[in-house]
Design a protein around this motif. Sequence first.
Motif, mmCIF file in Angstrom:
data_model
loop_
_atom_site.group_PDB
_atom_site.id
_atom_site.type_symbol
_atom_site.label_atom_id
_atom_site.label_comp_id
_atom_site.label_asym_id
_atom_site.label_seq_id
_atom_site.Cartn_x
_atom_site.Cartn_y
_atom_site.Cartn_z
ATOM 1 N N ASP A 173 -40.859 -45.155 17.418
ATOM 2 C CA ASP A 173 -39.998 -43.965 17.415
ATOM 3 C C ASP A 173 -40.368 -43.022 18.561
ATOM 4 O O ASP A 173 -39.494 -42.447 19.215
ATOM 5 N N MET A 213 -34.069 -51.119 15.799
ATOM 6 C CA MET A 213 -35.115 -51.034 16.822
ATOM 7 C C MET A 213 -36.475 -51.466 16.266
ATOM 8 O O MET A 213 -37.317 -51.967 16.993
ATOM 9 N N HIS A 214 -36.698 -51.232 14.959
ATOM 10 C CA HIS A 214 -38.028 -51.451 14.385
ATOM 11 C C HIS A 214 -38.202 -52.885 13.903
ATOM 12 O O HIS A 214 -37.459 -53.334 13.031
ATOM 13 N N HIS A 266 -30.560 -46.278 14.342
ATOM 14 C CA HIS A 266 -31.498 -46.932 15.258
ATOM 15 C C HIS A 266 -32.423 -47.922 14.534
ATOM 16 O O HIS A 266 -33.370 -48.427 15.120
HETATM 17 FE FE LIG Z 1 -37.339 -44.915 13.487
#
Ligand SMILES: [Fe+2]
Lengths: 154, 399
Positions: free
Chosen positions: B341, B212-213, B209
């Motif tokens: 998150d 995503m950041h 993931h």
């Molecule tokens: Fe994360």
Amino acid sequence: MAVGNEDIRDFLNRVADALDREAWDEFLSMCAPEFEYRVTAYSYELDKEMVWLIHDMDGLRYLFDVLPEQLGRKGTRMLRQISVTDISRGEAKGHVDVTSKVIAVRTSPEGVSELFAAGRYLDVVDVAGGTPRMIKRETRLDTRELGIGSHVPI
Amino acid sequence: MPSRNRETWERPPDLPETHYVDAAAYANPDIFADEMSRILARSWRFGCHESELPDAFDFRTIDHAEVPLVMIRGEDGRIRTFYNVCPHRGAKLFNDLSGNARLKTCFFHHWTFDWKGDCVSRPRPKAYDDMNLRAEDCGLREVHTDTLYGLVFFNLDDRPIPFADYFGDALASFERTLTEEPVEVFHYHQAVVQANWKQWVESNMDHYHEWMHVMLRRTNVLTEETLFKRRVELYPYGHIMFRGMQIDYQDEATVVPREQSKALPGLTAETFHSTPIFPNTVLMTRGTVMRIDTTTPLTPDTSLVEFRGLGLKNDSEEDRIVRIRQHNEFWGPMSHNLPEDLFAAEQCAKGYRTGGAAYGIICREENMSAQDDGGMRHFYAEWSKWMGRPASDPRTKAA
Ligand SMILES: [Fe+2]
Ligand code: FES
């Protein structure tokens, strides 16, 4: 023209309003180049002071620059209600120390409002030049449970 | 690719059953109740770091395990855990979050206990003596407690899996970091997350993931080299270690620079290590700072997550502030990464809670490199063992 207590209250309300409107440039324009922003809280679990955020002007500029890319839901808003409780002469000449209570309310895109945080602003404001400018802000939180948190300074 | 109708949406994926998780594992209240009794009540769970109890008679309450607990450092230096409950009429005994008490007197009727949990006095005891209720029968309920590298764990089971067997070598990579110099917790905050507890635990096992950041998109995390040099290692009892990631903090002028001299023992300033410990604790290092997450299930779709930040006890004030900034930029409640998150966990929960989502896919196989789902498969294999039913079909009656 001398800056009176009423002007200082008015100034801090405008600072809060700029943050609420996410007018980041306007907010930064109300800060001196040496501005330092901190979020602090006391942990009763650890019996210790904690610092949750520290930024100088460069740090804040970067934070605002990244903000549009940070994950979140469009239409989430934060509203800061302040009330000034104390204005006193600061350590440096031309500076005043201002304490305000602050309540931050977060509203979801669906329009549901909830208390996000309660605490105090401990501000140092430069009033020497006739136009007040923020030198320092410590957002001292009573609230330590911030749910998923926030990318936006309180 | 065609979209799907109800039948094809709900049909189990054409994958080995170890490679997907049924939605019921996240949302079904009966399965949740079984998780509490079969996993949470029997596993070794992180309570606190020993620096939170530096002196004899220091105590620290843990309010969100299934029962209220209190950890106390005894006069003998050992940390013990008790139900934080008065044996007389059930009042909560320690009501402050932390403190120091040589003896603890219950506020209600003043029964008094020592650090071993013994009841040492009851006001006007004659009426009890007359009824043969002896002080020896009025002690606190003790819970198994053990310490590894300064990490204090408790186990609610009266006959727990032996502590040394449970951890094996899973935490060995943190030994130097946690023991070579004294470390202490400088950051603590908690968050009630609107998600199943496993959805938070997963966020630390799913390295796929990372895009995503925003901060990871802007730094070097996702180069071929960093992707394939990182390994997922599996340990008995469902523990996992992500190793081999080096983060270049020089990439971005505004990321707090990390000096090599400030790296924690056993690490370089660039080292990223992450170890999810089954079932609900994750240890992470980013060179100069360490984080420990503990997730406690509250309901099938709410969880309490505690976040700790650790640094060196002997830090100068200046060094500590640098470490705090390095901690806060990725891990604080107002950081770049943590709110993202938590957002992700809550949005996944929405998919499962509503019955919208049917399965979670954990089938990536990439030689156990960073974005291989092997870590999550390892967790769910362990989960299935403890639950006596596969995570891919958890409605199956437990064995
Ligand atoms: Fe994360
Ligand atoms: S409930 Fe504690 S002494 Fe009575």
